[in-house]
Design a protein around this motif. Sequence first.
Motif, short mmCIF file in Angstrom:
data_model
loop_
_atom_site.label_atom_id
_atom_site.label_comp_id
_atom_site.label_asym_id
_atom_site.label_seq_id
_atom_site.Cartn_x
_atom_site.Cartn_y
_atom_site.Cartn_z
N THR A 1 33.37 -3.07 -20.76
CA THR A 1 33.22 -4.24 -19.14
C THR A 1 32.44 -2.89 -17.90
N GLY A 2 31.98 -2.13 -17.97
CA GLY A 2 31.23 -1.58 -16.72
C GLY A 2 32.24 -1.05 -15.87
N GLN A 3 33.48 -1.34 -15.61
CA GLN A 3 34.83 -0.09 -15.28
C GLN A 3 34.61 0.91 -15.63
N VAL B 1 34.17 0.91 -27.53
CA VAL B 1 34.53 -0.39 -25.91
C VAL B 1 34.28 0.85 -24.88
N GLY B 2 33.64 1.77 -25.21
CA GLY B 2 33.26 2.56 -24.00
C GLY B 2 33.12 3.78 -24.10
N GLN B 3 33.08 4.87 -23.37
CA GLN B 3 32.19 5.91 -23.00
C GLN B 3 33.15 7.00 -22.80
N LEU B 4 33.58 8.49 -23.03
CA LEU B 4 34.21 9.34 -22.56
C LEU B 4 32.82 10.24 -22.98
N GLU B 5 33.03 10.89 -21.32
CA GLU B 5 32.10 12.17 -20.76
C GLU B 5 33.16 13.79 -20.39
N ASP C 1 42.99 -3.73 -24.89
CA ASP C 1 44.04 -4.22 -24.43
C ASP C 1 43.56 -4.88 -22.67
N ILE C 2 42.71 -3.52 -22.01
CA ILE C 2 42.08 -4.00 -20.62
C ILE C 2 43.93 -3.61 -20.07
#
Length: 414
Positions: free
Chosen positions: A94-96, A125-129, A66-67
Amino acid sequence: MTDSPLFRPIAARLIRRTIVLSALCVAVVLALQTWLLWQQHRQRLVEVVETVGSTHVPLLGVALWDIEPQAVQLQVRAIASWPEVGHVRVRAATGQVFEGGDASLAGAPHSHVVEISAPRGGPPVGQLELVADPAHLHSVVGRNALQMLMGYGVLVTALCVLIAVMLRRELQTPLESMARFAAELTPEQLTKPLQIERPTRQGRVDEIDVLADGISKLQAGLRGHIANLDDLVAERTEKLELLVEEIHRLSMTDALTGAYNRRTIDDRLPSEVERAHRYGRDLSVLFLDLDHFKQINDSHGHPVGDVVLRHMANCVRERLRSGVDWIARYGGEEFLVVLPETPLDSAVATAERLRERIAAELIVLDGGLNLSITASFGVTACREGDDSSTLLARADALLYEAKLAGRNRVASST
């Protein structure tokens, strides 16, 4: 004794070794427990990652889809609030980038990466580290290790104190008493009883009791030994005198025939000659030699020759006056017979009897072999001015004459 620089009490040494071994055991157990705690907390971190993956990752997926940056940052702070997590980083497709926790741990090795899926499927939609907080891990493990160390330390200290008290009471004190008793013991104090400082026990015996009983028995044995020492010395003296007499006899005796040896001739014959001259007594000697003795050795061997020599010596000795006449082996198969208080005619008669007896007796050997032997004699009497050498030389010359005359005969001369 206790002032010696080398003296080390057994109880003190045992206590020191007990403390050292206990400390080593505590160290080993503590190291093992610390390792197990470390493994448990590492497993706890894996469980935290799984929990985050099951609770926060779906919410992060919705927020990223949902950004909604504020919602994402809120979730990052919630994940970073876990004590096991040191740093959190979320990389949106998206790069954020959203971060939380200790920024100095960013990019640390052994981080855990979780893919954040879209709510309705499709590409992530992304990665969690996630990066574990080492300070928290060290703090928890160190605190637990310290608690175990204190617990084990108190337990080991209590045990060592109890062991030290027991060793001092049961071992050190009685051993010190026994050591002092042994150091102060003298022959004059053999009757002094051994006193051991030990707690009263009923019906129980240990090594120290056995040792004390042994010392008491040793004291009793020493007292009895000293009491009988005079008898023992007298007995040993008698045995020693007998042994000296036996050694003296062996030194004067020919080992093969039992007759006197050449040394006895040299020691005793001059005294016999001197006595004969001093008191005007008769003294005769006779030399005898086995005839053809070399042939006996060559035909039957030296063991048979030894049997023949023994036989002849026994045959002569049995027909001499006991305590007066004596026989000695001069060398090889030659023998000297000394006849004190004996004139020449009696000596010649004795020689004839011996010659006949030697020739008449058969020597029975192993294997049924019978052997007969003969002997030649040279007989002479002591003259005025003779010494032992002159007397022997004349008897030897007469023996030579008997052999030249055909052997098995007696040659004599005044």
